[in-house]
Structures are given as C-alpha cells and as structure tokens.
Design a protein around this motif. Sequence first.
Motif, PDB file in Angstrom:
ATOM      1  N   MET A  12       1.155  66.551  24.986  1.00 45.18           N
ATOM      2  CA  MET A  12       1.289  67.207  23.673  1.00 45.18           C
ATOM      3  C   MET A  12      -0.088  67.483  23.078  1.00 45.18           C
ATOM      4  O   MET A  12      -0.312  68.531  22.463  1.00 45.18           O
ATOM      5  CB  MET A  12       2.088  66.325  22.720  1.00 45.18           C
ATOM      6  CG  MET A  12       3.566  66.296  23.020  1.00 45.18           C
ATOM      7  SD  MET A  12       4.413  65.434  21.692  1.00 45.18           S
ATOM      8  CE  MET A  12       4.543  63.842  22.346  1.00 45.18           C
ATOM      9  N   ALA A  13      -1.004  66.521  23.254  1.00 45.91           N
ATOM     10  CA  ALA A  13      -2.364  66.725  22.728  1.00 45.91           C
ATOM     11  C   ALA A  13      -2.999  67.945  23.385  1.00 45.91           C
ATOM     12  O   ALA A  13      -3.631  68.778  22.720  1.00 45.91           O
ATOM     13  CB  ALA A  13      -3.219  65.475  22.973  1.00 45.91           C
ATOM     14  N   GLN A  31      -4.716  75.736  19.750  1.00 45.41           N
ATOM     15  CA  GLN A  31      -5.881  75.996  18.885  1.00 45.41           C
ATOM     16  C   GLN A  31      -6.750  77.114  19.469  1.00 45.41           C
ATOM     17  O   GLN A  31      -7.259  77.966  18.748  1.00 45.41           O
ATOM     18  CB  GLN A  31      -6.737  74.729  18.724  1.00 45.41           C
ATOM     19  CG  GLN A  31      -6.234  73.747  17.691  1.00 45.41           C
ATOM     20  CD  GLN A  31      -6.529  74.223  16.276  1.00 45.41           C
ATOM     21  OE1 GLN A  31      -6.199  75.343  15.906  1.00 45.41           O
ATOM     22  NE2 GLN A  31      -7.152  73.363  15.479  1.00 45.41           N
ATOM     23  N   LEU A  32      -6.934  77.062  20.785  1.00 41.01           N
ATOM     24  CA  LEU A  32      -7.748  78.113  21.424  1.00 41.01           C
ATOM     25  C   LEU A  32      -7.103  79.488  21.266  1.00 41.01           C
ATOM     26  O   LEU A  32      -7.790  80.504  21.313  1.00 41.01           O
ATOM     27  CB  LEU A  32      -7.974  77.795  22.913  1.00 41.01           C
ATOM     28  CG  LEU A  32      -8.905  76.616  23.205  1.00 41.01           C
ATOM     29  CD1 LEU A  32      -8.948  76.327  24.694  1.00 41.01           C
ATOM     30  CD2 LEU A  32     -10.319  76.892  22.681  1.00 41.01           C
ATOM     31  N   ARG A  33      -5.800  79.524  21.098  1.00 37.68           N
ATOM     32  CA  ARG A  33      -5.091  80.793  20.858  1.00 37.68           C
ATOM     33  C   ARG A  33      -5.018  81.133  19.369  1.00 37.68           C
ATOM     34  O   ARG A  33      -4.427  82.150  18.990  1.00 37.68           O
ATOM     35  CB  ARG A  33      -3.656  80.708  21.391  1.00 37.68           C
ATOM     36  CG  ARG A  33      -3.566  80.808  22.888  1.00 37.68           C
ATOM     37  CD  ARG A  33      -3.651  82.248  23.350  1.00 37.68           C
ATOM     38  NE  ARG A  33      -3.522  82.340  24.787  1.00 37.68           N
ATOM     39  CZ  ARG A  33      -3.950  83.363  25.512  1.00 37.68           C
ATOM     40  NH1 ARG A  33      -4.524  84.393  24.927  1.00 37.68           N
ATOM     41  NH2 ARG A  33      -3.790  83.361  26.804  1.00 37.68           N
ATOM     42  N   GLY A  34      -5.515  80.240  18.527  1.00 33.56           N
ATOM     43  CA  GLY A  34      -5.467  80.503  17.077  1.00 33.56           C
ATOM     44  C   GLY A  34      -4.103  80.283  16.466  1.00 33.56           C
ATOM     45  O   GLY A  34      -3.806  80.795  15.381  1.00 33.56           O
ATOM     46  N   THR A  35      -3.245  79.530  17.153  1.00 38.60           N
ATOM     47  CA  THR A  35      -1.893  79.274  16.634  1.00 38.60           C
ATOM     48  C   THR A  35      -1.577  77.787  16.753  1.00 38.60           C
ATOM     49  O   THR A  35      -0.762  77.393  17.589  1.00 38.60           O
ATOM     50  CB  THR A  35      -0.840  80.070  17.437  1.00 38.60           C
ATOM     51  OG1 THR A  35      -1.060  79.797  18.846  1.00 38.60           O
ATOM     52  CG2 THR A  35      -0.910  81.555  17.193  1.00 38.60           C
ATOM     53  N   PRO A  36      -2.242  76.938  15.940  1.00 39.57           N
ATOM     54  CA  PRO A  36      -2.063  75.479  16.107  1.00 39.57           C
ATOM     55  C   PRO A  36      -0.600  75.042  15.963  1.00 39.57           C
ATOM     56  O   PRO A  36       0.062  75.387  14.989  1.00 39.57           O
ATOM     57  CB  PRO A  36      -2.928  74.879  14.995  1.00 39.57           C
ATOM     58  CG  PRO A  36      -3.173  75.994  14.033  1.00 39.57           C
ATOM     59  CD  PRO A  36      -3.122  77.266  14.817  1.00 39.57           C
TER      60      PRO A  36
END
Length: 431
Positions: free
Chosen positions: A334-335, A342-347
């Motif tokens: 999950m982490a 986050q790298l996709r900008g969608t946390p």
Amino acid sequence: MNTATHILLGQTLRFAADPFSTPFDTAAQVERRGAVAIADGKILAVGAADSIDVPQGAIVTDYGNALIMAGFIDAHLHFPQTAMIASWGKRLIDWLNSYTFPEEARLADPEYARDIAKRYFDIALSNGTTTSVSFATSHPASVDAYFREAQSRGLRAFTGKTCMDRNAPDTLRDTAQSAYDDSKALLEKWHGRDRLEYVITPRFSPTSTPDQLAALGALWAEHPECLMQTHISEQHEEIEWVQELFPQSRDYLDTYETHGLLGERAVFGHAIHLTEREEARLKEVGAGMVHCPTSNTFIGSGIFETARMKAQGQRVGLATDTGGGSSFSMLRTMAAAYELSQLRGTPLHPAQLIWLATCGSAQVLHMDDKIGNLAAGMEADLLVLDLASTPAISQRSTRANDFWEAVFPTIMMGDDRATKAVWVGGKPVQN
Ligand code: GUN
Ligand code: ZN
C-alpha cells in the motif's frame, strides 16, 4: 457443528461503499469502540460495542485501540519465488531467466515445494494476508503442495499450474496437451474443496504457443466458474516481444482474447502500458487488473495509473507479486501504491489504499460477498492491526487528529510487527 461465539473488541473498519466513488467517511465506517461477533467461521454482526448482543458463554477478546479489519487479499503472487525474492539488478525477461526459472525448477522436488509452500504461508499470515492468489510452477505437485498447506490452515486460497510450452527451460516446459490435461486434473481434484479455488494459469503470452493458449481457453470454456490469471503489459520490451511472437494480433490483450482467454473472471497482473483499445475492452468485459507496485518499481516496469483506472470503472486489486515484488507485506505494498500515485499527481487516500488491499482484490476475484470486508454473513478472516507497533509509528500516530491520520503512519512505515492477531475462518491463528 456449532462453535462458541467470539466477540472481538477494538476499533473496527468496514466499507459500506467504494471510496473511489463515494466520500471516504461515508464509504468507510469506523467505530472507535467497535465489536465483531463471529461463530461457525462467519461474521455474525459488526457494530458499536454497546450495540452488539453478547450471548451467554461468548468468548470476549479485547484488542484495546488496535484496528480490527478484514484480512488482506494478495491478488497476484508467485509462492515458488519466496526463496529468491529481492534478487538484484535485472529487468523482467533477464530476471525471469537468471533468477526465477532456476528457482522454479527446484520445485520439481515435491518435498522442496512443500517446504516453500509452508514457508510462504507462514510469512503471509505473519503479515496479515488471509487470502493469497498465487501462480504455482509448471509441476502439478507444486499445486498440491500449496493447496494442502492452505487447506491445513483453513485458508481461502487460489492457485493453478503455471503453463509454459516455449521460451522457458526444458525442465519447466510442458506442452499444449499436457497443460490442458494436468490443469484439468488439478482443477477436478481441488476446485471448490473446502475454501480452495483452482485458477487456470497461462504464465503470459511469450511462454505459451497459440496452441497452448487455445487449449487453456477450451478448458476455461468447460469451467467458466474458475478464474483465469496471467500477466499483461508489464514492460515495454515484453510488449515488443509479444508483437513479434503474435504478428497477427492487434495488441497484447488480443493474444489472450483470440484464444478464449478474456472474460469477466480473467485476472491480469500489472496492466501498466495498455493501449486505449485494451483499456476499453477490459472495461467492457469487466475483467480484473491487479496493481503490483513494489514489483513495478523493483523490476523497473512503470507506473500503473490507479486513480485513472478506477475513474474508468475498471475492477482493480492490489498485490505483492512476490518475488518480483520486493515485500510480502500488503502494508508495504500500500505504501508503494501511495508513492506511485504521488508520482502521478493523484495521491491515494488511506481509505482507498486499504480498500484496494481488501475489497478491491475481492472484487477482482468475484468473492466480495465472502471475503475482504466486515459484514454479517461474510467469512471471518480478520486482521487486528497495532497502530503503534514501533516507536517511530507510535510517536507519529499519537499526535494524529483523526482516524486516517492515525492509520496512515502504519500504512507507510508498518510491517509484520503491526500484526497483532489474525483470524482465519473464525479461529485465531496461533504463531
Ligand atoms: N511475467 C511473466 N512471469 C512473471 C513473473 O514471474 N513475475 C513477474 N513480475 N512478471 C512475470
Ligand atoms: Zn506475476
């Protein structure tokens, strides 16, 4: 046979809806002082502790502030790779040839296969994983070893003989006919026995001839009640290789579809670099995709777009992909999913991460009425998570302002030390 009613007390988390399409605090229902009642392997009731009937003779276990939730469902892994997890420095095809195939060849020895199956389930349970969906090796005895071990522990578990009739060492290769015959015999032997489910398992298009894919497609048509699992679009080199091997196919997914290997009960590992057509077709059919984030970074495969796939309405589960994945822990998984999001900008929100590791995986398996959530009538496979399992996590969670802030440090920093207890089929696992 009636067994005693158990009442477990603690914080409880259950999902009333999908947190990708419903606000988190409606989708996820948390009781600060909750209770789960279980008997005869099933959940009888879930709710606030003071609202649950405690029958005479019930055995009460109070877990204090620990979180009682559904056990994790690891929807894609390779138990035969347990002993070679974390092997350094290769990309997919080299990694398979250098590390994976030699180790899988060792499972020709049934005793070694039994040893690895036992080792795998010990580790999985210590990490709170109560359902595992594994590839076996091409040896039928590896399927027997896995199912026997799962059966002896009362687990709901999935596997199938991994079929390969080309581009693999002689010791692991079968044929189209033997793949069909062995898979059919294993399916008839194990599917539906206790809590075990046989999965028709071509490894991936590069290691199966069109004849083998067609033979397994025919077997699936005879047994549509089974799942079919394989890999798709994990790395660019792999996709190019599939194009060379199947020049007539429109794309990777087409290599499966034209051989009868696409349907609602198909489960595709990785699914990172799909074309628009492939995404649309998977959605139309309702097939499952399984996100394997630690594997995707470890082997250098790419970034699965979880938020976009969920927004499309795809069925998405979560998995370790042991041993391409670098951890047996669904918390660590999950982490990694969070970090990639986050790298996709969608946390991803903690509710979404936990949902993927439980309900999401159960949906991919078409088992969401039985496992992956806390609700009356569901199978009692539970995980009790200590939300303060290390000093680093504890000092962070004590200053949390709400439930999600208290859970998130365990998602990001937790490991098997966070597993306070595991219940399988209504019974506590002794370790
Ligand atoms: N593609 C085909 N086989 C495998 C495997 O064992 N692991 C991973 N990660 N990808 C695969
Ligand atoms: Zn895999």
